[in-house]
Design a protein around this motif. Structure first.
Motif, PDB file in Angstrom:
ATOM      1  N   VAL A  99       0.837  -1.198   0.000  1.00 50.93           N
ATOM      2  CA  VAL A  99       0.000   0.000   0.000  1.00 50.93           C
ATOM      3  C   VAL A  99       0.872   1.248   0.000  1.00 50.93           C
ATOM      4  CG1 VAL A  99      -1.743   1.296   1.281  1.00 50.93           C
ATOM      5  CG2 VAL A  99      -1.791  -1.191   1.316  1.00 50.93           C
ATOM      6  N   GLY A 100       0.474   2.219  -0.795  1.00 48.93           N
ATOM      7  CA  GLY A 100       1.070   3.550  -0.757  1.00 48.93           C
ATOM      8  C   GLY A 100      -0.035   4.548  -0.447  1.00 48.93           C
ATOM      9  N   HIS A 101       0.261   5.516   0.411  1.00 49.90           N
ATOM     10  CA  HIS A 101      -0.776   6.471   0.851  1.00 49.90           C
ATOM     11  C   HIS A 101      -0.136   7.845   0.971  1.00 49.90           C
ATOM     12  CE1 HIS A 101      -4.533   7.384   3.054  1.00 49.90           C
ATOM     13  NE2 HIS A 101      -3.776   8.263   3.685  1.00 49.90           N
ATOM     14  N   TYR A 102      -0.859   8.864   0.468  1.00 50.06           N
ATOM     15  CA  TYR A 102      -0.389  10.245   0.585  1.00 50.06           C
ATOM     16  C   TYR A 102      -1.572  11.095   1.030  1.00 50.06           C
ATOM     17  CZ  TYR A 102       1.910  14.657  -0.416  1.00 50.06           C
ATOM     18  OH  TYR A 102       2.467  15.890  -0.295  1.00 50.06           O
ATOM     19  N   SER A 103      -1.370  11.941   2.027  1.00 49.84           N
ATOM     20  CA  SER A 103      -2.472  12.777   2.493  1.00 49.84           C
ATOM     21  C   SER A 103      -1.969  14.177   2.829  1.00 49.84           C
ATOM     22  CB  SER A 103      -3.150  12.164   3.719  1.00 49.84           C
ATOM     23  OG  SER A 103      -2.231  12.041   4.789  1.00 49.84           O
ATOM     24  N   VAL A 104      -2.885  15.137   2.738  1.00 51.34           N
ATOM     25  CA  VAL A 104      -2.605  16.537   3.018  1.00 51.34           C
ATOM     26  C   VAL A 104      -3.743  17.072   3.864  1.00 51.34           C
ATOM     27  CG1 VAL A 104      -2.360  18.843   1.999  1.00 51.34           C
ATOM     28  CG2 VAL A 104      -1.357  16.863   0.852  1.00 51.34           C
ATOM     29  N   ILE A 105      -3.403  17.837   4.902  1.00 55.90           N
ATOM     30  CA  ILE A 105      -4.433  18.495   5.717  1.00 55.90           C
ATOM     31  C   ILE A 105      -3.982  19.937   5.942  1.00 55.90           C
ATOM     32  CG2 ILE A 105      -3.427  17.739   7.903  1.00 55.90           C
ATOM     33  CD1 ILE A 105      -6.294  17.534   8.994  1.00 55.90           C
ATOM     34  N   ASP A 106      -4.902  20.868   5.775  1.00 57.34           N
ATOM     35  CA  ASP A 106      -4.622  22.291   5.953  1.00 57.34           C
ATOM     36  C   ASP A 106      -5.544  22.827   7.039  1.00 57.34           C
ATOM     37  OD1 ASP A 106      -4.205  25.007   5.860  1.00 57.34           O
ATOM     38  OD2 ASP A 106      -4.930  25.268   3.808  1.00 57.34           O
ATOM     39  N   LEU A 107      -4.983  23.078   8.215  1.00 55.44           N
ATOM     40  CA  LEU A 107      -5.776  23.595   9.335  1.00 55.44           C
ATOM     41  C   LEU A 107      -5.470  25.059   9.625  1.00 55.44           C
ATOM     42  CD1 LEU A 107      -5.632  20.545  11.775  1.00 55.44           C
ATOM     43  CD2 LEU A 107      -7.455  21.201  10.205  1.00 55.44           C
ATOM     44  N   ASN A 108      -4.894  25.782   8.665  1.00 53.46           N
ATOM     45  CA  ASN A 108      -4.610  27.209   8.846  1.00 53.46           C
ATOM     46  C   ASN A 108      -5.818  28.036   8.501  1.00 53.46           C
ATOM     47  OD1 ASN A 108      -1.963  26.987   9.722  1.00 53.46           O
ATOM     48  ND2 ASN A 108      -1.243  26.677   7.635  1.00 53.46           N
TER      49      ASN A 108
END
Length: 189
Positions: free
Chosen positions: A180-189
């Motif tokens: 499995v390959g996984h990429y995630s982005v979260i922007d809490l600004n």
């Protein structure tokens, strides 16, 4: 100010409970032996956040505050701490989140992703807040039963094995294994 969380949370100081709703639609427009395509969208709202007792000098709460906060632990368990968090967002009137999801399976390969936008409407003339995040992943089942689509769940299942083929190297049964390959982005600004 005791913050309530987006999913209810709170503490023993809650004076007025939270009210909200959730909706998810999902479908599989392509379904063949070798191919599955999953499409969906979901939304959630807390249109009246929990109201927590404000502190007072007399010890009796006569007013309350509505606030929220967001945080995200890593997808892989490396501890209990949130790696990204907003802290308390005061005077929160309403919280909502919505986004699309897509998954494609071809034989033993599954690729899927999801995007979410979160909004916080605030009271008392304070600026509204907005956050977003997304992920993409690919999984390839090396052996065992590959991930299949579950119409009941509206999602892909975990890889598995038949009951009589569980992990047993003496019988040349190797269970299920996937890369499995996984990429995630979260922007809490």
């Amino acid at each position: 100010d005791v913050s309530s969380t987006y999913y209810g949370g709170g503490s023993g100081t809650t004076m007025d409970s939270q009210t909200g709703a959730t909706l998810r639609v999902a479908g599989r427009p392509v379904a063949t032996k070798d191919w599955d395509v999953h499409m969906g969208a979901s939304g959630i709202t807390a249109f009246r956040l929990a109201c927590n007792a404000a502190s007072s000098t007399s010890g009796t709460a006569t007013s309350c505050t509505r606030s929220t906060s967001f945080g995200q632990r890593p997808e892989f368990d490396i501890g209990e701490a949130n790696l990204a968090a907003t802290g308390a967002i005061a005077s929160a009137k309403q919280v909502w989140a919505a986004g699309p999801e897509l998954g494609v399976r071809w034989n033993r390969l599954l690729m899927k992703g999801e995007y979410y936008h979160v909004g916080v409407q605030r009271e008392n003339g304070l600026k509204n807040a907005g956050f977003q995040g997304w992920y993409g992943s690919a999984a390839y089942t090396l052996f065992g039963t590959p991930r299949l689509y579950s119409e009941k769940m509206g999602a892909f299942t975990a890889p598995g094995v038949k009951e009589n083929e569980e992990f047993n190297p003496a019988l040349n049964h190797w269970g299920a294994l996937e890369v499995v390959g996984h990429y995630s982005v979260i922007d809490l600004n």
